[in-house]
Design an enzyme around this catalytic site. Structure first.
Site, short mmCIF file in Angstrom:
data_model
loop_
_atom_site.label_atom_id
_atom_site.label_comp_id
_atom_site.label_asym_id
_atom_site.label_seq_id
_atom_site.Cartn_x
_atom_site.Cartn_y
_atom_site.Cartn_z
CB THR A 2 0.52 -3.70 6.22
OG1 THR A 2 -0.76 -3.70 5.58
CG2 THR A 2 1.15 -2.34 6.15
CG ASP A 3 -2.56 -7.57 3.70
OD1 ASP A 3 -3.05 -7.07 4.72
OD2 ASP A 3 -3.01 -7.37 2.55
CB SER B 75 2.75 -8.10 1.24
OG SER B 75 1.62 -7.96 2.04
CB THR C 117 -0.93 -0.03 1.23
OG1 THR C 117 -1.81 -1.14 1.07
CG2 THR C 117 -1.75 1.23 1.36
N1 DAS Z 1 -2.66 -5.53 0.14
C1 DAS Z 1 -1.78 -5.06 1.15
C2 DAS Z 1 -0.38 -5.56 0.95
O1 DAS Z 1 0.25 -5.33 -0.07
C3 DAS Z 1 -1.85 -3.68 1.40
C4 DAS Z 1 -0.92 -3.12 2.47
O2 DAS Z 1 0.25 -2.90 2.19
O3 DAS Z 1 -1.39 -2.80 3.57
O4 DAS Z 1 0.06 -6.17 1.85
#
Ligand code: DAS
Length: 373
Positions: free
Chosen positions: A119-120, A86, A39
């Site tokens: 973040t995932d 991610s 993100t």
């Molecule tokens: N979809 C998520 C990722 O790429 C978004 C994020 O980064 O929070 O992990």
């Protein structure tokens, strides 16, 4: 170039009447920003709205250029390692990223590294690096909960805080860190609690420090083995051992494993469903290492000498929760013990088991890894 930027600030700040004196700017530390997507690199079709976005879209150059303040704290180098959301991250990416970071940190002129990440799956990548980067230099993993083009994006301030941390001598020896929302979190303990700003937490274990107005301030240090103090050497490894992660649940029948599985992390508060016990007993009979992990990661289990689950699969010891010991479903079978987790999320227990299996297949030795790391 960054030196001229600092010089320009000094000149602008000088009183109009005073003769501007060139002040040599101190050499700023070199920090490399390695981008993997997420993100923090997310772009919306309708920028400046609450609308959806595509993660992993902006380049590392665009991300860095959107935060000119970075050049006050470091000379920034950039590298585009990946540009994905991610959930696309694979264990092979962990290995390649860790090797790359180990190679870069051998440079004397490089002070630290920042990895931008979705973040995932941020907590898994950060923990793998925590166990395999062989350097005391700071490595900081950072992400964002709002896209780069969104309203009040958190990526720019998170990136600035991450770079300030990676540039700081105070951050040496702290292990791989996650910096989000001005908090400095250990990669061992951090987790994504929820997908809003402020959503990264270390549960009951607290923060290492904060990024304050003057920069990073540390209050605690990780006590468990990490970084240069680990036994894990991935230089000759491209593929990690296959380890499955499965939940125990009412009516469960246990996992169906492929022929290459060397380990299983079973997530349970304590005990197993009747249909799961035979499956887990068979898994151990085949010599596959079974690790029992507590769902929230907050439990500290009894360890190899502790009491195991009772005949009904329930707790027998003074405290409930997964314990190393006799097989699920009963005692008296001559099977190797299962392994107990010491305060670690199940998905991180899987990573530690993958690395432990590069060294041994003996569950008692694997338990030692879980006791020390
Ligand atoms: N979809 C998520 C990722 O790429 C978004 C994020 O980064 O929070 O992990």
């Amino acid at each position: 170039m960054s030196r001229w930027f600092v010089l320009a600030l000094v000149l602008v700040a000088s009183p109009a009447a005073a003769q501007p004196q060139p002040v040599p700017a101190p050499e700023l530390p070199v920090v490399r920003v390695i981008a993997t997507g997420g993100t923090i690199a997310g772009v919306q079709d309708a920028p400046g709205t609450l609308g959806g976005y595509r993660a992993g879209t902006r380049s590392v150059g665009e991300i860095v250029q959107s935060v000119p303040e970075l050049t006050r704290f470091a000379q920034i180098e950039t590298e585009q390692f990946l540009n994905v959301a991610s959930p696309e991250i694979l264990p092979s990416h962990w290995v390649a990223l860790s090797k790359r970071i180990n190679e870069l940190l051998r440079r004397d002129d490089l002070e630290g590294i920042v990895v931008t990440h979705g973040t995932d799956r941020l907590e898994e990548t950060a923990f793998f690096l925590y166990l395999t980067v062989k350097s005391d230099k700071p490595v900081v993993v950072v992400g964002a909960q709002r896209p780069a083009t969104g309203i009040s994006p958190d990526g720019p301030i998170n990136l600035l805080s991450a770079v300030r941390t990676a540039a700081s001598p105070k951050a040496r020896g702290m292990g791989v860190m996650v910096v989000m929302d001005d908090r400095i979190l250990s990669a061992r303990e951090n987790r994504k609690l929820y997908p809003r700003t402020g959503g990264f937490s270390t549960g009951e274990m607290g923060m290492l420090g904060v990024v304050a107005g003057r920069g990073p301030e540390f209050f605690f240090k990780p006590a468990r083995r990490h970084g240069v103090d680990t036994e894990f050497d991935i230089t000759a490894i491209d593929t990690l051992p296959t380890v499955e992660l499965v939940f125990s649940y009412p009516g469960g029948e246990g996992p169906r494993l492929g022929p290459n599985t060397l380990g299983v992390v079973a997530v349970t508060t304590s005990g197993f469903a009747p249909g799961e016990r035979d499956a887990f007993t068979e898994i151990r009979r085949r010599g596959i290492v079974l690790v029992q992990a507590f769902p929230t990661g907050e439990h500290v289990a009894g360890g190899a000498t502790g009491p195991g689950p009772g005949p009904g699969g329930g707790p027998r010891g003074p405290q409930s929760g997964p314990q190393a010991g006799p097989p699920p479903g009963g005692t008296g079978m001559n099977l190797p013990p299962s392994v107990a987790v010491q305060h670690l999320l199940p998905q991180k227990a899987r990573i530690l088991l993958m690395l432990a299996l590069t060294k041994t297949k003996d569950p008692r030795e694997v338990q030692r890894f879980f006791n020390e790391y």
